[in-house]
Design a protein around this motif. Structure first.
Motif, PDB file in Angstrom:
ATOM      1  N   GLY A   1       0.639  -1.259  -0.249  1.00 51.54           N
ATOM      2  CA  GLY A   1      -0.145  -0.149   0.045  1.00 51.54           C
ATOM      3  C   GLY A   1       1.047   1.165   0.101  1.00 51.54           C
ATOM      4  N   GLU A   2       2.072   1.248   0.934  1.00 47.81           N
ATOM      5  CA  GLU A   2       2.848   2.435   0.905  1.00 47.81           C
ATOM      6  C   GLU A   2       3.380   2.619  -0.499  1.00 47.81           C
ATOM      7  N   ARG A   3       3.961   1.644  -1.026  1.00 51.20           N
ATOM      8  CA  ARG A   3       4.613   1.663  -2.592  1.00 51.20           C
ATOM      9  C   ARG A   3       3.579   2.352  -3.412  1.00 51.20           C
ATOM     10  N   MET A   4       2.430   1.812  -3.578  1.00 46.95           N
ATOM     11  CA  MET A   4       1.458   2.161  -4.342  1.00 46.95           C
ATOM     12  C   MET A   4       1.113   3.732  -4.123  1.00 46.95           C
ATOM     13  N   ARG A   5       0.942   4.300  -2.918  1.00 47.12           N
ATOM     14  CA  ARG A   5       0.695   5.521  -2.517  1.00 47.12           C
ATOM     15  C   ARG A   5       1.754   6.468  -2.954  1.00 47.12           C
ATOM     16  N   LEU A   6       3.082   6.186  -2.892  1.00 40.69           N
ATOM     17  CA  LEU A   6       4.391   6.740  -3.108  1.00 40.69           C
ATOM     18  C   LEU A   6       4.490   6.790  -4.758  1.00 40.69           C
ATOM     19  N   ILE A   7       4.087   5.916  -5.555  1.00 40.24           N
ATOM     20  CA  ILE A   7       3.974   6.098  -6.959  1.00 40.24           C
ATOM     21  C   ILE A   7       3.051   7.069  -7.220  1.00 40.24           C
ATOM     22  N   LEU A   8       1.850   7.121  -6.786  1.00 36.83           N
ATOM     23  CA  LEU A   8       0.848   8.142  -7.016  1.00 36.83           C
ATOM     24  C   LEU A   8       1.244   9.427  -6.792  1.00 36.83           C
ATOM     25  N   CYS A   9       2.069   9.535  -5.549  1.00 32.52           N
ATOM     26  CA  CYS A   9       2.586  10.770  -5.160  1.00 32.52           C
ATOM     27  C   CYS A   9       3.589  11.391  -6.213  1.00 32.52           C
ATOM     28  N   CYS A  10       4.389  10.141  -6.577  1.00 29.56           N
ATOM     29  CA  CYS A  10       5.702  10.519  -7.410  1.00 29.56           C
ATOM     30  C   CYS A  10       4.944  11.198  -8.733  1.00 29.56           C
ATOM     31  N   LEU A  11       3.891  10.688  -9.204  1.00 38.29           N
ATOM     32  CA  LEU A  11       3.143  11.160 -10.398  1.00 38.29           C
ATOM     33  C   LEU A  11       2.679  12.471 -10.427  1.00 38.29           C
ATOM     34  N   THR A  12       2.262  12.937  -9.206  1.00 39.48           N
ATOM     35  CA  THR A  12       1.692  14.475  -9.052  1.00 39.48           C
ATOM     36  C   THR A  12       2.992  15.101  -8.957  1.00 39.48           C
ATOM     37  N   ILE A  13       4.161  14.809  -8.431  1.00 39.45           N
ATOM     38  CA  ILE A  13       5.172  15.549  -8.358  1.00 39.45           C
ATOM     39  C   ILE A  13       5.714  15.921  -9.671  1.00 39.45           C
ATOM     40  N   SER A  14       5.651  14.807 -10.618  1.00 38.34           N
ATOM     41  CA  SER A  14       6.358  15.047 -11.911  1.00 38.34           C
ATOM     42  C   SER A  14       5.131  15.953 -12.675  1.00 38.34           C
ATOM     43  N   ASN A  15       4.179  16.500 -12.189  1.00 39.58           N
ATOM     44  CA  ASN A  15       3.277  17.502 -12.599  1.00 39.58           C
ATOM     45  C   ASN A  15       2.180  17.224 -13.623  1.00 39.58           C
ATOM     46  N   HIS A  16       2.831  16.807 -14.816  1.00 44.36           N
ATOM     47  CA  HIS A  16       1.905  16.470 -15.846  1.00 44.36           C
ATOM     48  C   HIS A  16       1.534  14.833 -15.898  1.00 44.36           C
ATOM     49  N   ALA A  17       0.163  14.794 -15.846  1.00 45.76           N
ATOM     50  CA  ALA A  17      -0.370  13.526 -15.866  1.00 45.76           C
ATOM     51  C   ALA A  17      -0.045  12.799 -17.200  1.00 45.76           C
ATOM     52  N   PRO A  18       0.583  11.307 -17.148  1.00 43.90           N
ATOM     53  CA  PRO A  18       0.891  10.686 -18.209  1.00 43.90           C
ATOM     54  C   PRO A  18      -0.425  10.420 -19.222  1.00 43.90           C
ATOM     55  N   ASP A  19      -0.247  10.187 -20.469  1.00 45.27           N
ATOM     56  CA  ASP A  19      -1.353  10.134 -21.408  1.00 45.27           C
ATOM     57  C   ASP A  19      -1.825   8.788 -21.228  1.00 45.27           C
ATOM     58  N   ILE A  20      -1.069   7.721 -20.823  1.00 44.15           N
ATOM     59  CA  ILE A  20      -1.549   6.310 -20.692  1.00 44.15           C
ATOM     60  C   ILE A  20      -1.141   5.908 -19.151  1.00 44.15           C
ATOM     61  N   ILE A  21      -1.979   5.359 -18.377  1.00 46.38           N
ATOM     62  CA  ILE A  21      -1.450   4.583 -17.117  1.00 46.38           C
ATOM     63  C   ILE A  21      -2.010   3.113 -17.328  1.00 46.38           C
ATOM     64  N   VAL A  22      -0.820   2.042 -17.411  1.00 49.57           N
ATOM     65  CA  VAL A  22      -1.112   0.671 -17.625  1.00 49.57           C
ATOM     66  C   VAL A  22      -0.904   0.060 -16.120  1.00 49.57           C
ATOM     67  N   LEU A  23      -1.927  -0.774 -15.569  1.00 51.44           N
ATOM     68  CA  LEU A  23      -1.962  -1.286 -14.112  1.00 51.44           C
ATOM     69  C   LEU A  23      -2.154  -2.500 -14.255  1.00 51.44           C
ATOM     70  N   ASP A  24      -1.145  -3.382 -13.723  1.00 49.69           N
ATOM     71  CA  ASP A  24      -1.193  -4.756 -13.972  1.00 49.69           C
ATOM     72  C   ASP A  24      -1.487  -5.313 -12.448  1.00 49.69           C
ATOM     73  N   GLU A  25      -2.627  -5.796 -12.283  1.00 50.24           N
ATOM     74  CA  GLU A  25      -3.127  -6.514 -10.956  1.00 50.24           C
ATOM     75  C   GLU A  25      -2.875  -5.587  -9.829  1.00 50.24           C
ATOM     76  N   PRO A  26      -3.382  -4.358  -9.882  1.00 49.10           N
ATOM     77  CA  PRO A  26      -2.981  -3.188  -9.023  1.00 49.10           C
ATOM     78  C   PRO A  26      -3.374  -3.459  -7.460  1.00 49.10           C
ATOM     79  N   THR A  27      -4.617  -4.297  -7.484  1.00 47.82           N
ATOM     80  CA  THR A  27      -4.998  -4.404  -5.873  1.00 47.82           C
ATOM     81  C   THR A  27      -4.717  -5.635  -5.269  1.00 47.82           C
ATOM     82  N   ASN A  28      -3.722  -6.520  -6.040  1.00 50.35           N
ATOM     83  CA  ASN A  28      -3.249  -7.858  -5.441  1.00 50.35           C
ATOM     84  C   ASN A  28      -2.623  -7.661  -3.882  1.00 50.35           C
ATOM     85  N   ASN A  29      -1.769  -6.784  -3.928  1.00 52.06           N
ATOM     86  CA  ASN A  29      -1.083  -6.369  -2.523  1.00 52.06           C
ATOM     87  C   ASN A  29      -1.628  -5.362  -1.740  1.00 52.06           C
ATOM     88  N   LEU A  30      -2.819  -5.124  -1.870  1.00 50.14           N
ATOM     89  CA  LEU A  30      -3.253  -3.968  -1.005  1.00 50.14           C
ATOM     90  C   LEU A  30      -4.569  -4.367  -0.307  1.00 50.14           C
TER      91      LEU A  30
END
Length: 529
Positions: free
Chosen positions: A459-488
């Protein structure tokens, strides 16, 4: 059927994991055990199953529990029959049928003459016909290991079953079998899971926290409704307390201003009256003491309200504390980002897909990618990201920024500390304090900034990635999520769901969690065969 009385558990290093855990599970009752990661749900199941000893309290079970753990690596050296603890019984039956009717064999069999038929029927139900009872567990996939242990329920026919994240490694078809089993089963069930489709099949939710167990008499949707009512009431309490704090500070300011005016007038009167200096000093000290007392009274009141407000804010759900800030200004809905025509890929001479793939992906779409294990989901993702080239056909990609978030969150570098990792995404040159503000928004307080990424939970890793994406400012055009809920856990799934629902770009998701797919409003499916 099962009663827990004031159960506590302390780690070997003397750290207390939980205490005061009490619950009752009745015969035929089907209940969920939920709570944040790290609260001790799996440990509690192990205590009930007799695999761990509590530090205090009592477990009273009317039947021997059948326990399906979350992880199976410890059984890799065993055969399927040994893992299911039926090898001796099967061997005894085989010997008896061969004519070796000994007292020992009869005792081992214990009149269980249908053990072979039950094994075959159970493996057949879970689509494990190809798995032999003599086969090593090490040769099975994660999903097959889970299904072997689920098959053991029909083999052993227990009255009480404990399941720890049973759907984690299961595909859609296997999950459907699990859901059907839960609906039709007559045994008492206690299930730890973040699979909300599964949780909605159960009739009770036990929420485990540091305060103990809270019982909700309904399925997961009912639990959510009750939690939302509590959250709404808490939000109102917070607003009311914030208003009271503003009013108290205003009254403090006004009272001090009045006191200062009175003191000033008194001083002028004393000077005009020609009062002796010693008397003026006495009056001055008295006025100062009066002002000091007034300050103390108001400061105490403000401090009390402020403390109450702080405690209320601590009770707010974590998802309500997170502030997202994707910049979507560069996204243009409807733009064709990827176009594939008669595309296929081969490993050696083997073509991956029976029929070539032809499809478009446009900006703003929400797509799920489905297929059995080995159907080529990972290969297709690599083709979409430009990491592979098709063997036949074509794939055209518009200039775009894509982010791939896999199950291991490999976008993060394990050796970096949390703050260092955040700075890796700081392409817009945010000041240090601004980066730290973003980290705080995603629940990374000051004491976590020096924590290595490799030590973070899922859960902490997922939150850190989301935080990093907002720090990079511009949202990516495509986000690919591979089984994102498995470890949450459920809390972090809700945080992820909120973030995704705020995101306006293109989403491609590989997930067996149907509830999650519905919550993020997936619009269409690419099926691989």
């Amino acid at each position: 059927m099962l009663t827990l009385q004031n159960i506590s558990y302390t780690h070997s290093n003397k750290d207390l994991l939980f205490s005061n855990i009490s619950l009752t599970l009745n015969r035929h009752q089907k209940a969920a055990l939920i709570g944040h990661n790290g609260v001790g749900k799996s440990t509690l199941l192990k205590i009930i199953a007799g695999k761990a000893k509590p530090s205090g309290g009592q477990v009273i079970a009317e039947a021997t529990p059948y326990y399906v753990p979350q992880l199976f690596g410890q059984f890799d050296q065993l055969s399927v029959a040994q893992a299911l603890q039926i090898e001796e019984k099967l061997t005894a039956l085989e010997d008896i049928l061969k004519g070796y009717v000994t007292e020992e064999n009869l005792t081992l069999l214990n009149d269980d003459w249908t053990i072979e038929e039950r094994c075959q029927a159970a493996l057949r139900y879970w689509k494990l016909e190809e798995v032999a009872l003599t086969q090593p567990m090490a040769t099975l996939s994660g999903g097959q290991k889970t299904k072997v242990y689920l098959a053991g329920i029909a083999i052993h026919q227990p009255e009480l079953v404990l399941l720890d994240e049973p759907s984690n490694h299961l595909d859609f078809a296997a999950r459907k079998l699990l859901y059907d089993f839960i609906l039709s089963s007559s045994c008492a069930l206690l299930i730890v899971s973040h699979d909300r489709t599964l949780l909605n099949l159960l009739d009770t939710v036990y929420e485990m926290s540091k305060r103990g167990i809270t019982t909700y008499g309904g399925n997961y949707d009912f639990y959510q409704e009750q939690k939302q009512l509590q959250s709404n009431a808490l939000q109102e309490d917070v607003k009311s307390k914030e208003k009271a704090l503003r009013k108290a500070r205003e009254m403090e300011r006004e009272a001090l201003e009045r006191q200062q005016k009175l003191d000033s007038r008194g001083k002028k009167k004393q000077e005009k009256a020609g009062m002796p200096k010693i008397m003026m000093n006495i009056m001055k000290n008295s006025a100062e003491n009066s002002t000091s007392r007034l300050k103390g009274i108001h400061a105490e009141k403000v401090g009390s309200i402020s403390q109450e407000l702080q405690e209320l804010r601590k009770e707010l759900p974590e998802v309500d504390k997170i502030k997202f800030g994707f910049d979507h200004s560069t996204l243009h809905r409807g733009k064709v980002l990827v176009e594939a025509e008669n595309m296929n890929y081969s490993y050696g001479k083997a073509i991956l897909w029976k029929e070539p793939l032809s499809f478009q992906m446009t900006s703003g779409e929400r797509i799920t990618l489905k297929g059995l294990n080995g159907a080529g989901k990972t290969t297709l993702i690599k083709l979409l990201l430009g990491e592979l080239a098709p063997t036949t056909g074509t794939i055209r990609r518009a200039d775009n920024k894509a982010v791939y978030i896999d199950q291991d969150y490999s976008l993060l570098q394990s050796e970096l500390k949390v703050y260092e990792q955040a700075q890796q995404f700081n392409q817009s040159a945010l000041q240090e304090h601004e980066v730290k503000i973003r980290l705080n928004r995603f629940l990374f307080s000051k004491d976590t900034w020096d924590k290595p990424c490799g030590a973070l939970s899922g859960g902490e890793r997922m939150r850190l990635i989301l935080c990093c994406l907002t720090i990079s400012n511009h949202a990516p055009d495509i986000i690919v999520l591979d089984e994102p809920t498995n470890n949450l856990d459920i809390q972090n799934i809700e945080i992820l769901t909120s973030a995704i629902n705020e995101y306006q770009g293109t989403l491609l998701v590989v997930s067996h969690d149907q509830y999650f797919l519905e919550q993020i409003n997936v619009e269409r499916t690419i099926n691989l065969k």
